[in-house]
Design an enzyme around this catalytic site. Structure first.
Site, mmCIF file in Angstrom:
data_model
loop_
_atom_site.group_PDB
_atom_site.id
_atom_site.type_symbol
_atom_site.label_atom_id
_atom_site.label_comp_id
_atom_site.label_asym_id
_atom_site.label_seq_id
_atom_site.Cartn_x
_atom_site.Cartn_y
_atom_site.Cartn_z
ATOM 1 N N ASP A 188 -6.910 -6.627 -5.249
ATOM 2 C CA ASP A 188 -6.699 -5.844 -5.955
ATOM 3 C C ASP A 188 -6.801 -6.243 -7.511
ATOM 4 O OD1 ASP A 188 -6.346 -3.770 -3.988
ATOM 5 O OD2 ASP A 188 -3.975 -3.976 -4.120
ATOM 6 N N GLU B 164 -9.995 1.088 4.335
ATOM 7 C CA GLU B 164 -10.156 0.888 2.963
ATOM 8 C C GLU B 164 -9.898 -0.637 2.839
ATOM 9 O OE1 GLU B 164 -8.504 1.371 -1.762
ATOM 10 O OE2 GLU B 164 -7.434 2.004 -0.122
ATOM 11 N N HIS B 165 -8.676 -1.240 3.253
ATOM 12 C CA HIS B 165 -8.364 -2.616 3.142
ATOM 13 C C HIS B 165 -8.061 -3.115 4.681
ATOM 14 C CE1 HIS B 165 -7.074 -1.249 -0.913
ATOM 15 N NE2 HIS B 165 -7.477 -2.124 -1.346
ATOM 16 N N HIS C 159 1.958 2.867 -3.180
ATOM 17 C CA HIS C 159 1.292 3.948 -4.085
ATOM 18 C C HIS C 159 1.604 5.417 -3.782
ATOM 19 C CE1 HIS C 159 -2.139 1.397 -5.382
ATOM 20 N NE2 HIS C 159 -2.266 0.804 -4.212
ATOM 21 N N GLN D 179 0.959 -1.278 -0.028
ATOM 22 C CA GLN D 179 -0.142 0.064 -0.170
ATOM 23 C C GLN D 179 0.879 1.229 0.175
ATOM 24 O OE1 GLN D 179 -3.370 -0.196 -0.544
ATOM 25 N NE2 GLN D 179 -2.916 -2.231 -0.633
ATOM 26 N N HIS E 125 -55.131 15.456 -3.377
ATOM 27 C CA HIS E 125 -54.805 14.307 -3.085
ATOM 28 C C HIS E 125 -55.937 13.312 -2.775
ATOM 29 C CE1 HIS E 125 -50.652 15.905 -3.098
ATOM 30 N NE2 HIS E 125 -50.096 14.555 -3.118
#
Length: 454
Positions: free
Chosen positions: A386, A352-353, A288, A285, A445
């Site tokens: 991934d 996230e993970h 990135h 990770q 109505h």
């Protein structure tokens, strides 16, 4: 072999430190409010706009210009920000170029793409919403109908690396839902729309509408449309801070999947977890750049061994320098009291993970509610998700997994209710409608019901 670098990674001991304050500071840096922009990006902002505008100001300027000027603005920003000399004719990748990339691709690579596509289709079709009909007395039927979106846009990054995996993880779920028109945008770079592997993947999947546009201008082009590029109904896919802010800017004009921040992982480990495995997961990770890599463990031995492995393994990476920068800016090694505290902190992070690499991974999962995707056991690295397992790798970041979900085929469906009443069914429910209409003072109505029962 490269000499292992000295890593200055943040360490947190919950018996001594305020873990919530430390994590809040880290999350703020990684959020779309955190202004995480590379030095090169800041310099380019000054060169193009003449002043150090904030990312939010840059995005507002670009989106406004694209909305007002259309193609001229897209071409101008493509030249200024990406150094691409494009025209109205060359901004779209021709079907012939896609076909050529596909024809020249390594057969083994295309076979991999097909296997992964099949995995994704199998999973996404299995979870797809189905129409529902509920029948009541007197011929009444109420239901929910799911219809695929007509046209969607996919953003594929292409600044520092090529991502055929993102093509798979965005386009295939849309295809599983039945979307017929997919417009894909990627930067006009060797890693983006000019990348033969990306184009070959598009060819294999049948995605024929590909444009050489990146950044905020790509999002604006998808939302507002250009000559030859009709606007889409929804924009999905990852990108840098400018892409995330642009998606936020156009939301309401179109739908979006999320406002994603940098990638992140939390690894929960115990004495049974292999430190070399854990270090590899954290580095995956961090490379990135930016990417947040957080270890949570109640084993001090495991923490120290992982720290040593990080220094050893990062020296061998092709992206060593930026990975080290990412580790020192966004990583954390957290020593907790026990498994209960590990679960509580993980839930607060809502990563996230989430990789639970303990000997009782499934038991810990039952105690954790918030994560974008969870990976269980020592032999399920995040890279499985991934690249190949089937769920999309487009996931909620920055703590939004508290309420958001990862991209799936269901995000490309629009639901609407269907209601059918007979006269007997209307007569049975009429008193309830009349009662509420009278309470709200909406006489028309009530009259719309009364007239049918006179």
């Amino acid at each position: 072999m490269n000499t292992p670098p000295r890593l200055n990674i943040q360490r947190i001991d919950t018996r001594q430190h305020d873990v919530q304050q430390a994590l809040a500071a880290l999350r703020e840096k990684l959020s779309p409010r955190g202004d995480v922009v590379s030095h090169r990006g800041r310099q380019r902002t000054i060169e193009v706009f003449g002043s150090p505008l904030s990312p939010q100001q840059v995005v507002e300027k670009i989106c406004t210009d694209v909305r007002q000027e259309g193609l001229a603005a897209v071409l101008r920003y493509g030249q200024q920000l990406d150094g691409a000399q494009l025209s109205a004719e060359s901004i779209r990748v021709s079907p012939a170029e896609i076909a050529t990339a596909h024809r020249r691709a390594d057969p083994a690579f295309l076979a991999t793409i097909r296997r992964i596509r099949d995995n994704i289709l199998e999973f996404q079709r299995a979870i797809l919403h189905r129409d529902v009909e509920l029948h009541r007395p007197d011929g009444v039927c109420v239901g929910q109908r799911y219809v695929p979106l007509r046209r969607i846009g996919v953003c594929v990054p292409g600044g520092a690396a090529a991502y055929p995996s993102t093509v798979l993880m965005t386009a295939v779920p849309a295809q599983a839902a039945g979307v017929q028109e997919i417009a894909l945008v990627a930067p006009p770079t060797a890693f983006g729309a000019n990348n033969p592997d990306v184009l070959a993947t598009c060819g294999e999947l049948g995605v024929q509408e590909v444009y050489r546009i990146g950044g905020a201008q790509a999002v604006a082009a998808l939302a507002y449309g250009l000559p030859g590029l009709p606007p889409v109904d929804k924009i999905v896919g990852p990108g840098n801070l400018f892409v995330a802010l642009a998606k936020k800017h156009v939301f309401g004009e179109v739908d979006i999947d999320s406002i994603a921040g940098p990638s992140e992982v939390v690894v929960i480990a115990d004495d049974t977890t292999r430190p070399d495995f854990t270090a590899a997961d954290l580095l995956a990770q961090a490379e990135h750049a930016p990417g947040a890599s957080i270890l949570i463990t109640w084993s001090e031995r495991m923490l120290e061994a992982t720290a040593a492995e990080l220094a050893r393994q990062v020296a061998r990476l092709s992206r060593c320098e930026v990975t080290v920068q990412s580790l020192e800016a966004f990583a954390a090694l957290i020593l907790v009291r026990d498994a209960d505290e590990a679960c509580a902190i993980t839930d607060a992070i809502a990563p996230e993970h989430l990789h639970i690499a303990t000997d009782n991974a499934a038991a810990l999962l039952a105690r954790i509610h918030h994560a974008g995707a969870t990976f269980l056991g020592n032999f399920t690295p995040v890279a499985v998700g991934d690249y190949a397992a089937g769920p999309s790798h487009v996931l909620p970041t920055g703590g939004t997994a508290r309420w958001a979900s990862g991209l799936s085929a269901n995000d490309f469906l629009r639901a609407h209710s269907v209601i059918a009443y007979t006269v007997d069914g209307l007569r049975r429910i009429a008193p309830d409608i009349q009662q509420l209409a009278d309470k709200e003072g909406l006489t028309a109505h009530r009259a719309s019901v009364d007239v049918r029962l006179e």
